[in-house]
Structure formats: structure tokens, C-alpha cells
Design an enzyme around this catalytic site. Structure first.
Site, PDB file in Angstrom:
ATOM      1  CG  ASP A 273       7.037 -10.530  25.588  1.00 50.08           C
ATOM      2  OD1 ASP A 273       6.464 -10.992  26.600  1.00 50.08           O
ATOM      3  OD2 ASP A 273       6.920 -11.028  24.452  1.00 50.08           O
ATOM      4  CB  ALA A 274       6.305 -10.989  30.990  1.00 53.49           C
TER       5      ALA A 274
ATOM      6  CD  GLU B 138      -5.546 -10.746  39.670  1.00 55.95           C
ATOM      7  OE1 GLU B 138      -4.689 -11.597  40.013  1.00 55.95           O
ATOM      8  OE2 GLU B 138      -5.962  -9.861  40.429  1.00 55.95           O
TER       9      GLU B 138
END
Ligand SMILES: C[S@@+](CC[C@H](N)C(=O)[O-])C[C@H]1O[C@@H](n2cnc3c(N)ncnc32)[C@H](O)[C@@H]1O
Length: 279
Positions: free
Chosen positions: A126-127, A144
Site C-alpha cells: 500500500d502506497a 494516474e
């Protein structure tokens, strides 16, 4: 009526997305490029980039981030790994492709193996909680994808943490423009898992608050208009493949939601921004 659209969940959205590993392989087969022994990374590039502007857009970010031979690069929200493979093959970078969606992360790793790409490591994660130590990278790139992450300050702080001092951040993302209404924002969330869209200026402020300096914010909205029009046509050209994989109903749903999104871009209510900064 729009029914059954997977809303409110990024992973569900990408479970039912026209761009996929299976889609890439099907496109290669249609081209007669499905012999693994002959396949090269260049064969994938037409199909494995899930952003606007193709390889030129990745290259523009690489230039702004100073990515070169041996650079340690983190591609945040890397999708099927197409940009990461480009940065490895064309710029000689050592890339980690970080991706949340299990199917996409596995697909990215399988596509790497298919074309013998060894300098790109795929990490599922997870970023918002980057599984890397501080100062591990020379550059953080993203395309994006932050549009899907509600807590943009947190993801920017994480990028800052994993960059070496003086490391570079470069990313593109959707931006909100004047006239984007609350109901339209809600629909973008429900239909495309897009949330907390920033303006060019509010993004610039968030990047600064995360600790970055020398921030540049470029408005890509005009550039994106024709690109988005062509992208809608591309999805329509994939009709047969999308129906075979996801069903007629999902094809129709995706067509409606993408038409809505492209309409917002045409109307100047949603656009694009390219941001770069020093950590
Ligand atoms: C439009 S795609 C872009 C993929 C890739 N950047 C490219 O240009 O080909 C957005 C990607 O972001 C991923 N994503 C969304 N939220 C994420 C998060 N919190 N952490 C990591 N990846 C995430 C999605 O699963 C999806 O693969």
C-alpha cells in the site's frame, strides 16, 4: 441505468478493468507475438501502460526526476509494471514496482518473467505504508494513481521518507478544475474510485507540507483532452475482448463511466497535472 458498478473500492474497480494481464496477452496473441521465446519488452509497451500519454509521459517524468543508469526508482502504484520496465530498459534504472492490487502485482511479476526483465522487482503493498526503509530511493514516480488515495498528505509523506535527501519526486495525476460539482465528485468516487481530487495549487501546497522543495506544477489539461478522447476509442475497440473477459454488462457500464469522465475533461472540469519536487 448504471448497475453493479464496483464502487468505493479501488481493488474491485481494478478487478473489473479493461486493462489487465489477460488483455495484454490477448493483444499480443492477436498480433501473432505470443511465442515467449521471441517476445521482448518492446512488444509489451503498446499494451502495458495504464496512464495517459504512453511512453513519452513516462520519459517526461524520468527526465524531471533525473532517472539514469543505476538510479534506484520506486514506481508508486505501478499497475502491470509497464512504466517500471520502460525505466529499466530505456534508462537503465533499478526499479521497484509497488502495487496494491494482488492480480495486478502478480501480473506485473509474470510479465517481467515473460520478457526476462530482471531489474524490476514487484512488491505488493500500500502506497500509504511503503514497505521500505528511509532513504532507499533516488526517485519516486507515479502516474494516474494518487487519484485513488484519499489521504494524499500521507502518501506524499511516505514518498518523502523513502527518498534519499535531495531525491526527486515526479508524478502525474488528475486535478479538479473550476466547475467540478459535488455530485460529479461523488460519481467519480462511486464509479471510478477517484477521491479527494486536488487543484494544481492545492497539490503544490500538499507537496510542500510533505517536506519537498523546488516544486513544479505543470497543467496538462489541454494535452490530455485529445489523449482521453483516443483512450475512450481504444476501450471501445477492445469491446470484444472486454465482453469475453468481463461480460456485456460490465462493458456497457465501463463505457458509460468513461464517457462521463471524458465529458468532464472535455468540459474543463477535470484535467491533469504533472508535479515534480526535491525531497
Ligand atoms: C491507473 S493505474 C496506473 C498504473 C501504472 N501507474 C501505469 O501507469 O501503468 C492505477 C494503479 O494504482 C493502484 N493503486 C491504487 N491505490 C493504491 C495504493 N494505495 N497503493 C498501491 N497501489 C495502488 C491500482 O491498483 C492501479 O493498478
Amino acid at each position: 441505468m448504471l448497475q453493479g458498478i464496483p464502487g468505493r473500492c479501488v481493488s474491485e474497480f481494478y478487478d473489473h478493468h479493461p486493462i489487465s494481464e489477460a488483455g495484454v496477452l490477448a493483444a499480443l496473441a492477436r498480433r501473432g507475438r505470443d511465442d515467449p521465446a521471441l517476445l521482448t519488452v518492446d512488444d509489451l509497451f503498446e499494451f502495458d501502460q495504464d496512464h495517459y500519454g504512453g511512453l513519452a509521459a513516462v520519459d517526461a517524468l524520468a527526465r524531471r526526476a533525473g532517472v539514469g543508469a543505476g538510479s534506484r526508482v520506486l514506481d508508486v502504484c505501478a499497475g502491470l509494471g509497464g512504466p517500471a520496465r520502460f525505466l529499466s530498459r530505456r534508462r537503465g534504472a533499478r526499479v521497484v514496482a509497488l502495487e496494491l492490487h494482488a492480480g495486478r502485482a502478480q501480473g506485473a511479476a509474470r510479465l517481467n518473467r515473460l520478457v526476462n526483465e530482471r531489474r524490476v522487482a514487484v512488491v505488493r503493498g500500500d502506497a500509504l505504508r511503503l514497505p521500505f526503509g528511509s532513504g532507499a530511493f533516488d526517485a519516486c514516480l507515479s502516474q494516474e494513481a494518487l487519484l485513488h488515495i484519499a489521504d494524499k498528505p500521507a502518501v506524499l509523506r511516505e514518498c518523502h521518507r523513502v527518498l534519499t535527501p535531495g531525491g526527486r519526486l515526479a508524478f502525474t495525476d488528475w486535478v479538479a478544475r473550476p466547475g467540478l460539482g459535488d455530485r460529479e465528485r461523488e460519481r467519480l468516487w462511486e464509479w471510478m474510485a477517484a477521491t479527494t481530487l486536488q487543484t494544481l495549487e492545492s497539490y503544490r501546497a500538499l507537496i510542500g507540507h510533505a517536506g519537498f522543495s523546488a516544486i513544479d506544477a505543470e497543467d496538462l489539461s489541454e494535452e490530455w483532452r485529445p489523449i482521453l478522447r483516443r483512450r475512450l476509442e481504444m476501450y471501445r475497440a477492445l469491446r470484444g475482448d472486454t465482453i469475453a473477459r468481463l461480460g456485456e454488462q460490465r462493458y456497457q457500464e465501463y463505457d458509460q463511466l468513461y464517457t462521463f469522465f471524458v465529458g468532464l475533461v472535455e468540459d474543463g472540469k477535470v484535467g491533469g497535472g504533472r508535479f515534480s519536487a526535491t525531497g
